[in-house]
Design an enzyme around this catalytic site. Structure first.
Site, PDB file in Angstrom:
ATOM      1  CB  ILE A  39       6.258   0.179  -6.884  1.00 47.37           C
ATOM      2  CG1 ILE A  39       6.297  -1.352  -6.996  1.00 47.37           C
ATOM      3  CG2 ILE A  39       4.884   0.698  -7.306  1.00 47.37           C
ATOM      4  CD1 ILE A  39       5.377  -2.072  -6.032  1.00 47.37           C
ATOM      5  CG  ASN A  43       5.285   3.350  -3.793  1.00 45.67           C
ATOM      6  OD1 ASN A  43       4.835   2.221  -3.978  1.00 45.67           O
ATOM      7  ND2 ASN A  43       6.590   3.608  -3.825  1.00 45.67           N
ATOM      8  CB  SER A  57       0.857  -5.384   1.256  1.00 43.66           C
ATOM      9  OG  SER A  57       1.395  -6.689   1.301  1.00 43.66           O
ATOM     10  CE1 TYR A  90       5.487  -3.877   3.570  1.00 41.67           C
ATOM     11  CE2 TYR A  90       4.435  -6.011   3.264  1.00 41.67           C
ATOM     12  CZ  TYR A  90       4.760  -4.757   2.785  1.00 41.67           C
ATOM     13  OH  TYR A  90       4.343  -4.377   1.528  1.00 41.67           O
ATOM     14  CE  LYS A 122       1.750  -1.810   2.666  1.00 39.04           C
ATOM     15  NZ  LYS A 122       1.981  -0.471   2.056  1.00 39.04           N
ATOM     16  CB  VAL A 134       6.555  -5.869  -7.613  1.00 39.05           C
ATOM     17  CG1 VAL A 134       7.219  -5.119  -8.759  1.00 39.05           C
ATOM     18  CG2 VAL A 134       5.043  -5.703  -7.682  1.00 39.05           C
ATOM     19  CB  THR A 143      11.520  -3.640  -6.344  1.00 38.51           C
ATOM     20  OG1 THR A 143      11.714  -4.291  -5.071  1.00 38.51           O
ATOM     21  CG2 THR A 143      10.031  -3.486  -6.597  1.00 38.51           C
TER      22      THR A 143
END
Length: 270
Positions: free
Chosen positions: A13, A88, A149, A168, A172, A201, A203
């Site tokens: 991203i 980001n 997120s 995570y 977040k 997304v 990636t």
């Protein structure tokens, strides 16, 4: 000329944020990376650019000194100002990213992953904003966007029964709150600080690590459950995600300060 700093711009991203921002000759774009020489995709983007409006700076979000040095480098180009900061950077190590609270070999490894994730996802955001805040105060836009997120929101985690991605998601969630704290702090100065969820997304084209069969199975299960809770939450391209993100960054104003802009549209409960 509007100036943008993308914290974490080497791939995924972040890389697409840099690419789309740099398409306009009116923009000056600064991208921070941990290591310039190994940022292959970003280096290729810079080499192909005909506008010479991308500046790559080395900075590690867990080291506030490097972020302050990056901010000082930006100040030299912009005469001490910055219009928009897009944070980001995130820790998403595949070996641990999809583990739940009881999936670690021992408590020491659990502690290590949670603390490492906290340093990147929470303190990293704080250090980045603090480093660039003097420049943002002199900018015309006074906008900060933290790429968050939905995996860090209780509603998404509960509706999807998302017991894994523990370190995570937990960190977040804390990062989401950091954005709100800055929104409250900077409101009197006319800032707009928001969290933006990019969506689910793809990636993979610029990923450093390739997921193994176990992770692919977890991801497959995730994707299969999404239609049950959402009308729109499917795997999307980085280009589509970033187009939406930048549209939001452009359109937000002080009335949106403190918002967390989700991607998911939840189905109504029966």
């Amino acid at each position: 000329m509007p100036s943008y700093a993308v914290i974490g711009g080497s791939r995924g991203i972040g890389l697409e944020l840099v690419r789309q921002l740099a398409m306009s000759a009116d923009n000056t774009v600064f991208a921070t990376v941990r290591n310039k020489s190994s940022s292959t995709y970003l280096n290729e983007l810079v080499a192909k650019s005909t506008l010479s409006n991308i500046h790559v700076l080395e900075a590690e979000v867990t080291d506030h000194r490097t972020l302050k040095a990056a901010a000082a480098a930006v100040a030299k180009v912009t005469n001490g100002s910055l219009d928009v900061l897009i944070h980001n950077a995130a820790r998403m190590e595949l070996a641990n990213a999809y583990r739940g609270l009881t999936d670690y070999e021992d408590d020491d490894k659990l502690d290590t992953e949670f603390l490492d994730s906290f340093k990147v996802n929470v303190l990293g955001a704080i250090h980045a904003v603090n480093a660039f805040l003097p420049l943002l105060r002199k900018g015309s836009a006074k906008k900060i966007a933290v790429i968050g997120s939905e995996g860090g929101t209780p509603e998404f985690v509960w509706k999807l029964r998302l017991s894994n991605m523990a370190a995570y998601g937990t960190t977040k969630a804390a990062e989401n709150l950091v954005a709100v704290k800055y929104a409250a702090l900077l409101e009197p100065e006319g800032f707009t600080v928001v969290g933006i969820c990019p969506g689910f997304v793809d990636t993979s084209s610029t990923a450093v690590e390739k997921p193994d069969d176990t992770i692919m199975s977890i991801l497959g299960g995730l994707v299969a459950r999404l239609p049950a809770i959402s009308t729109n939450f499917t795997l999307i391209s980085t280009e589509a995600s970033v187009t939406r993100i930048l549209s939001l960054v452009d359109s937000i104003s002080t009335k949106d300060n403190g918002s967390f802009i989700e991607y998911v549209e939840y189905k109504k409960d029966d």
